[in-house]
Scaffold this motif. Structure first.
Motif, PDB file in Angstrom:
ATOM      1  N   ALA A  29       0.852  -1.196   0.000  1.00 28.67           N
ATOM      2  CA  ALA A  29       0.000   0.000   0.000  1.00 28.67           C
ATOM      3  C   ALA A  29       0.885   1.242   0.000  1.00 28.67           C
ATOM      4  O   ALA A  29       0.963   1.962   0.990  1.00 28.67           O
ATOM      5  CB  ALA A  29      -0.923  -0.020   1.214  1.00 28.67           C
ATOM      6  N   PRO A  30       1.583   1.506  -1.112  1.00 22.09           N
ATOM      7  CA  PRO A  30       2.572   2.590  -1.129  1.00 22.09           C
ATOM      8  C   PRO A  30       1.992   3.964  -0.833  1.00 22.09           C
ATOM      9  O   PRO A  30       2.615   4.767  -0.138  1.00 22.09           O
ATOM     10  CB  PRO A  30       3.155   2.513  -2.546  1.00 22.09           C
ATOM     11  CG  PRO A  30       2.168   1.720  -3.346  1.00 22.09           C
ATOM     12  CD  PRO A  30       1.516   0.784  -2.394  1.00 22.09           C
ATOM     13  N   LYS A  31       0.794   4.266  -1.343  1.00 18.54           N
ATOM     14  CA  LYS A  31       0.205   5.585  -1.098  1.00 18.54           C
ATOM     15  C   LYS A  31      -0.154   5.747   0.374  1.00 18.54           C
ATOM     16  O   LYS A  31       0.087   6.802   0.976  1.00 18.54           O
ATOM     17  CB  LYS A  31      -1.026   5.786  -1.974  1.00 18.54           C
ATOM     18  CG  LYS A  31      -0.712   5.955  -3.454  1.00 18.54           C
ATOM     19  CD  LYS A  31      -1.961   6.279  -4.255  1.00 18.54           C
ATOM     20  CE  LYS A  31      -1.622   6.507  -5.730  1.00 18.54           C
ATOM     21  NZ  LYS A  31      -2.837   6.793  -6.531  1.00 18.54           N
ATOM     22  N   LEU A  32      -0.756   4.704   0.933  1.00 16.27           N
ATOM     23  CA  LEU A  32      -1.097   4.732   2.360  1.00 16.27           C
ATOM     24  C   LEU A  32       0.158   4.941   3.199  1.00 16.27           C
ATOM     25  O   LEU A  32       0.182   5.783   4.102  1.00 16.27           O
ATOM     26  CB  LEU A  32      -1.779   3.424   2.756  1.00 16.27           C
ATOM     27  CG  LEU A  32      -2.036   3.223   4.255  1.00 16.27           C
ATOM     28  CD1 LEU A  32      -3.093   4.195   4.744  1.00 16.27           C
ATOM     29  CD2 LEU A  32      -2.453   1.778   4.540  1.00 16.27           C
ATOM     30  N   TRP A  33       1.216   4.194   2.874  1.00 20.04           N
ATOM     31  CA  TRP A  33       2.451   4.296   3.644  1.00 20.04           C
ATOM     32  C   TRP A  33       3.088   5.669   3.494  1.00 20.04           C
ATOM     33  O   TRP A  33       3.521   6.279   4.474  1.00 20.04           O
ATOM     34  CB  TRP A  33       3.423   3.209   3.218  1.00 20.04           C
ATOM     35  CG  TRP A  33       4.735   3.259   3.939  1.00 20.04           C
ATOM     36  CD1 TRP A  33       5.929   3.685   3.455  1.00 20.04           C
ATOM     37  CD2 TRP A  33       4.980   2.888   5.301  1.00 20.04           C
ATOM     38  NE1 TRP A  33       6.914   3.608   4.409  1.00 20.04           N
ATOM     39  CE2 TRP A  33       6.357   3.118   5.559  1.00 20.04           C
ATOM     40  CE3 TRP A  33       4.188   2.382   6.319  1.00 20.04           C
ATOM     41  CZ2 TRP A  33       6.937   2.843   6.790  1.00 20.04           C
ATOM     42  CZ3 TRP A  33       4.768   2.115   7.553  1.00 20.04           C
ATOM     43  CH2 TRP A  33       6.116   2.353   7.780  1.00 20.04           C
ATOM     44  N   HIS A  34       3.159   6.161   2.272  1.00 21.48           N
ATOM     45  CA  HIS A  34       3.827   7.433   2.018  1.00 21.48           C
ATOM     46  C   HIS A  34       3.164   8.582   2.766  1.00 21.48           C
ATOM     47  O   HIS A  34       3.848   9.475   3.279  1.00 21.48           O
ATOM     48  CB  HIS A  34       3.833   7.720   0.520  1.00 21.48           C
ATOM     49  CG  HIS A  34       4.478   9.026   0.160  1.00 21.48           C
ATOM     50  ND1 HIS A  34       5.839   9.246   0.255  1.00 21.48           N
ATOM     51  CD2 HIS A  34       3.945  10.206  -0.262  1.00 21.48           C
ATOM     52  CE1 HIS A  34       6.121  10.485  -0.103  1.00 21.48           C
ATOM     53  NE2 HIS A  34       4.990  11.091  -0.417  1.00 21.48           N
ATOM     54  N   HIS A  35       1.847   8.553   2.834  1.00 22.49           N
ATOM     55  CA  HIS A  35       1.126   9.677   3.447  1.00 22.49           C
ATOM     56  C   HIS A  35       0.880   9.489   4.940  1.00 22.49           C
ATOM     57  O   HIS A  35       0.618  10.481   5.643  1.00 22.49           O
ATOM     58  CB  HIS A  35      -0.216   9.888   2.739  1.00 22.49           C
ATOM     59  CG  HIS A  35      -0.087  10.362   1.322  1.00 22.49           C
ATOM     60  ND1 HIS A  35       0.352  11.628   1.001  1.00 22.49           N
ATOM     61  CD2 HIS A  35      -0.319   9.729   0.145  1.00 22.49           C
ATOM     62  CE1 HIS A  35       0.371  11.773  -0.322  1.00 22.49           C
ATOM     63  NE2 HIS A  35      -0.027  10.640  -0.865  1.00 22.49           N
ATOM     64  N   HIS A  36       0.972   8.262   5.432  1.00 25.51           N
ATOM     65  CA  HIS A  36       0.545   8.018   6.814  1.00 25.51           C
ATOM     66  C   HIS A  36       1.519   7.175   7.624  1.00 25.51           C
ATOM     67  O   HIS A  36       1.144   6.634   8.673  1.00 25.51           O
ATOM     68  CB  HIS A  36      -0.827   7.327   6.819  1.00 25.51           C
ATOM     69  CG  HIS A  36      -1.901   8.106   6.133  1.00 25.51           C
ATOM     70  ND1 HIS A  36      -2.438   9.267   6.651  1.00 25.51           N
ATOM     71  CD2 HIS A  36      -2.524   7.892   4.942  1.00 25.51           C
ATOM     72  CE1 HIS A  36      -3.363   9.740   5.817  1.00 25.51           C
ATOM     73  NE2 HIS A  36      -3.422   8.934   4.775  1.00 25.51           N
ATOM     74  N   PHE A  37       2.798   7.058   7.186  1.00 23.65           N
ATOM     75  CA  PHE A  37       3.713   6.190   7.933  1.00 23.65           C
ATOM     76  C   PHE A  37       3.918   6.684   9.365  1.00 23.65           C
ATOM     77  O   PHE A  37       4.133   5.887  10.280  1.00 23.65           O
ATOM     78  CB  PHE A  37       5.051   6.037   7.203  1.00 23.65           C
ATOM     79  CG  PHE A  37       5.828   7.306   7.014  1.00 23.65           C
ATOM     80  CD1 PHE A  37       6.634   7.813   8.026  1.00 23.65           C
ATOM     81  CD2 PHE A  37       5.768   7.995   5.821  1.00 23.65           C
ATOM     82  CE1 PHE A  37       7.363   8.976   7.850  1.00 23.65           C
ATOM     83  CE2 PHE A  37       6.487   9.162   5.630  1.00 23.65           C
ATOM     84  CZ  PHE A  37       7.281   9.665   6.648  1.00 23.65           C
ATOM     85  N   GLY A  38       3.850   7.989   9.576  1.00 20.67           N
ATOM     86  CA  GLY A  38       3.987   8.512  10.928  1.00 20.67           C
ATOM     87  C   GLY A  38       2.835   8.072  11.817  1.00 20.67           C
ATOM     88  O   GLY A  38       3.050   7.715  12.989  1.00 20.67           O
ATOM     89  N   LYS A  39       1.633   8.082  11.279  1.00 22.29           N
ATOM     90  CA  LYS A  39       0.466   7.643  12.057  1.00 22.29           C
ATOM     91  C   LYS A  39       0.537   6.147  12.335  1.00 22.29           C
ATOM     92  O   LYS A  39       0.144   5.688  13.422  1.00 22.29           O
ATOM     93  CB  LYS A  39      -0.818   7.977  11.296  1.00 22.29           C
ATOM     94  CG  LYS A  39      -1.032   9.456  11.018  1.00 22.29           C
ATOM     95  CD  LYS A  39      -2.356   9.679  10.311  1.00 22.29           C
ATOM     96  CE  LYS A  39      -2.557  11.143   9.938  1.00 22.29           C
ATOM     97  NZ  LYS A  39      -1.650  11.558   8.845  1.00 22.29           N
ATOM     98  N   ILE A  40       1.032   5.384  11.366  1.00 22.40           N
ATOM     99  CA  ILE A  40       1.154   3.935  11.561  1.00 22.40           C
ATOM    100  C   ILE A  40       2.164   3.641  12.666  1.00 22.40           C
ATOM    101  O   ILE A  40       1.931   2.787  13.533  1.00 22.40           O
ATOM    102  CB  ILE A  40       1.562   3.259  10.242  1.00 22.40           C
ATOM    103  CG1 ILE A  40       0.426   3.399   9.213  1.00 22.40           C
ATOM    104  CG2 ILE A  40       1.904   1.786  10.459  1.00 22.40           C
ATOM    105  CD1 ILE A  40       0.806   2.999   7.809  1.00 22.40           C
ATOM    106  N   ALA A  41       3.283   4.348  12.659  1.00 18.16           N
ATOM    107  CA  ALA A  41       4.281   4.176  13.722  1.00 18.16           C
ATOM    108  C   ALA A  41       3.685   4.533  15.080  1.00 18.16           C
ATOM    109  O   ALA A  41       3.903   3.831  16.076  1.00 18.16           O
ATOM    110  CB  ALA A  41       5.513   5.033  13.437  1.00 18.16           C
ATOM    111  N   ALA A  42       2.916   5.628  15.123  1.00 18.94           N
ATOM    112  CA  ALA A  42       2.275   6.024  16.378  1.00 18.94           C
ATOM    113  C   ALA A  42       1.269   4.977  16.833  1.00 18.94           C
ATOM    114  O   ALA A  42       1.128   4.710  18.036  1.00 18.94           O
ATOM    115  CB  ALA A  42       1.588   7.382  16.202  1.00 18.94           C
ATOM    116  N   GLY A  43       0.576   4.357  15.875  1.00 23.63           N
ATOM    117  CA  GLY A  43      -0.398   3.322  16.219  1.00 23.63           C
ATOM    118  C   GLY A  43       0.251   2.120  16.885  1.00 23.63           C
ATOM    119  O   GLY A  43      -0.255   1.600  17.891  1.00 23.63           O
TER     120      GLY A  43
END
Length: 466
Positions: free
Chosen positions: A49-63
């Protein structure tokens, strides 16, 4: 990839010190799931999911960080959770990010002028220079200094990702194995009483073998690509000026970074204060404040036009800052369980490194310290195995010298096995991708390390660590 900023020296890595405040015996294997999720996200989502990762990797790390912190808060209370956060931020994450930012900023102000041609010979030569620098200014300092000219030299080649992969192997890892300045684990050993030149005397043959073997393998692969693919018709970064270095004044901030890290490790006035249970020592606070000053000093003495020519941007730094806070926090229970030894969830690891006669097994220490350093912070991992082997520097340097050599080599060399094994690995990847280089995925990189590094490590085991 050093929380105790001492440990952080020129960065080899990044992850919570030893989570010493936590009792690792209280954690079961399930507490490692957030860390596993963090690793799998870094490995899979950029592809799936490259678009999801590129725009939201910071939120994923926080999650994933919250996936550890929330259950921990429910089980241990708000005060304990605040203490863990304070320790991770004040003693580990902020020193790590500040140090990395200082090195990134200073090295980013040095521009190698001249239209270098990324031939196999030139590339190997640049890597050899970087390897020599790594034991003087650390793997992070050498990587940030040398990666940009290497990228520019190869920006008109069709296939150049492999050049950066071998750069990570050689400069970001193997080159830092000879002195405590090179990589955080060795600096921690120095603080524990290991002589400054002990590693240079005892693992120089292993280091020379590994670097020479990697350079030879790289030259053969790069020569094949160079002959088969050649270069593009037009150099995207033409430079008609003669060869030279601009912004050399930034060597002073780089030297200041090294001096400040050494100061924080060797000067101990015994003055400090506590914040939510985390002691902040005067030397650490002074170091971090002055490192922030180094960032602004480098920015002030470097013309904006020079940084523009170097294609300097803050995007790689921002990516590392966001991802590593997730890694730092989710790694807390994993390191605590390791530190618990026989009483923790990883008791099998402790038993595996000891022979039937009760003596340490050098080959096991090499592979276990190295294997865990591939995914955990190699500085606390080094300390765990240093203490498992007895923790007596004098004994380890003499009667148990093969064991200490195995721990030192494993912790430094095997940081190259993954992108997160050492902080400069991820920085090099981020800078390369920002320049448009399509780097291997997390698992793609591990395919390279598995094919190139593991056979060399097996051979080294048979020769030196039996």
């Amino acid at each position: 990839m050093k929380r105790r900023l001492l440990s952080l020296l020129l960065l080899g890595q990044s992850a919570p010190a030893l989570a010493a405040e936590l009792d690792g015996r209280a954690f079961g294997p399930l507490w490692g799931l957030p860390f596993a999720g963090m690793l799998l996200s870094i490995a899979i989502l950029p592809l799936a999911a490259p678009k999801l990762w590129h725009h939201h990797f910071g939120k994923i790390a926080a999650g994933w960080a919250l996936a550890f912190l929330l259950p921990f808060a429910l089980g241990h209370g708000a005060a304990a959770t605040a203490g863990v956060l304070a320790h991770a931020l004040l003693a580990e994450y902020l020193p790590f990010i500040i140090l990395l930012c200082a090195l990134f900023t200073a090295a980013g102000g040095i521009y190698v002028r001249g239209n270098l041609c990324g031939s196999p010979g030139l590339n190997a030569g640049l890597m050899a220079i970087g390897a020599l620098l790594a034991s003087v200014m650390g793997t992070t300092g050498a990587s940030m200094l040398m990666v940009r000219p290497l990228i520019r030299a190869n920006d008109n080649r069709r296939h150049n990702a492999h050049v950066l992969v071998f750069f990570i192997f050689i400069v970001s890892n193997a080159g830092g194995s000879l002195t405590p300045l090179g990589d955080p684990p060795l600096f921690l050993g120095f603080l524990k009483g290991v002589d400054f030149f002990w590693t240079a005397r005892h693992i120089f043959p292993e280091t020379l073998f590994l670097i020479c073997a990697l350079l030879a393998i790289f030259y053969a692969i790069d020569r094949w690509f160079y002959r088969r693919e050649g270069v593009t018709q037009q150099d995207p970064t033409p430079d008609t000026a003669g060869f030279g270095i601009e912004g050399g004044i930034n060597l002073l901030p780089l030297a200041a970074v090294v001096a400040l890290v050494l100061m924080s490790g060797l000067w101990r006035p015994g003055i400090g204060f506590e914040v939510l249970g985390t002691r902040v020592e005067l030397q650490a606070l002074l170091r971090d404040v002055l490192l922030v000053g180094v960032v602004f000093w480098s920015l002030a003495i470097t013309p904006k036009a020079l940084r523009a020519k170097n294609q300097f941007s803050w995007a790689p730094m921002q990516e590392v800052a966001k991802l590593f806070i997730g890694i730092f926090l989710t790694m807390v229970p994993v390191l605590a369980m390791l530190k618990a030894g026989e009483q923790g969830a990883f008791a099998a690891v402790v038993r595996a490194v000891t022979g039937a006669d009760g003596q340490p097994l050098p080959w096991a220490y090499f592979w276990f310290s190295g294997g865990l350093s591939s995914f955990l912070d190699n500085a606390p991992t080094y300390l765990v195995f240093f203490n498992l082997a007895g923790g007596d520097a004098q004994l380890l340097m003499s009667g148990l010298a093969p064991t200490l050599a195995a721990i030192s080599a494993g912790s430094v060399f095997m940081g190259a096995n993954t992108y997160i094994g050492n902080a400069p690995n991820f920085m090099v990847k981020a800078i390369a991708e920002e320049r448009g280089i399509r780097m291997p995925s997390f698992f793609g990189y591990m395919a390279w390390s598995g094919a190139v590094l593991l056979p060399l490590f097996i051979l080294m085991t048979l020769i030196w660590f039996r």
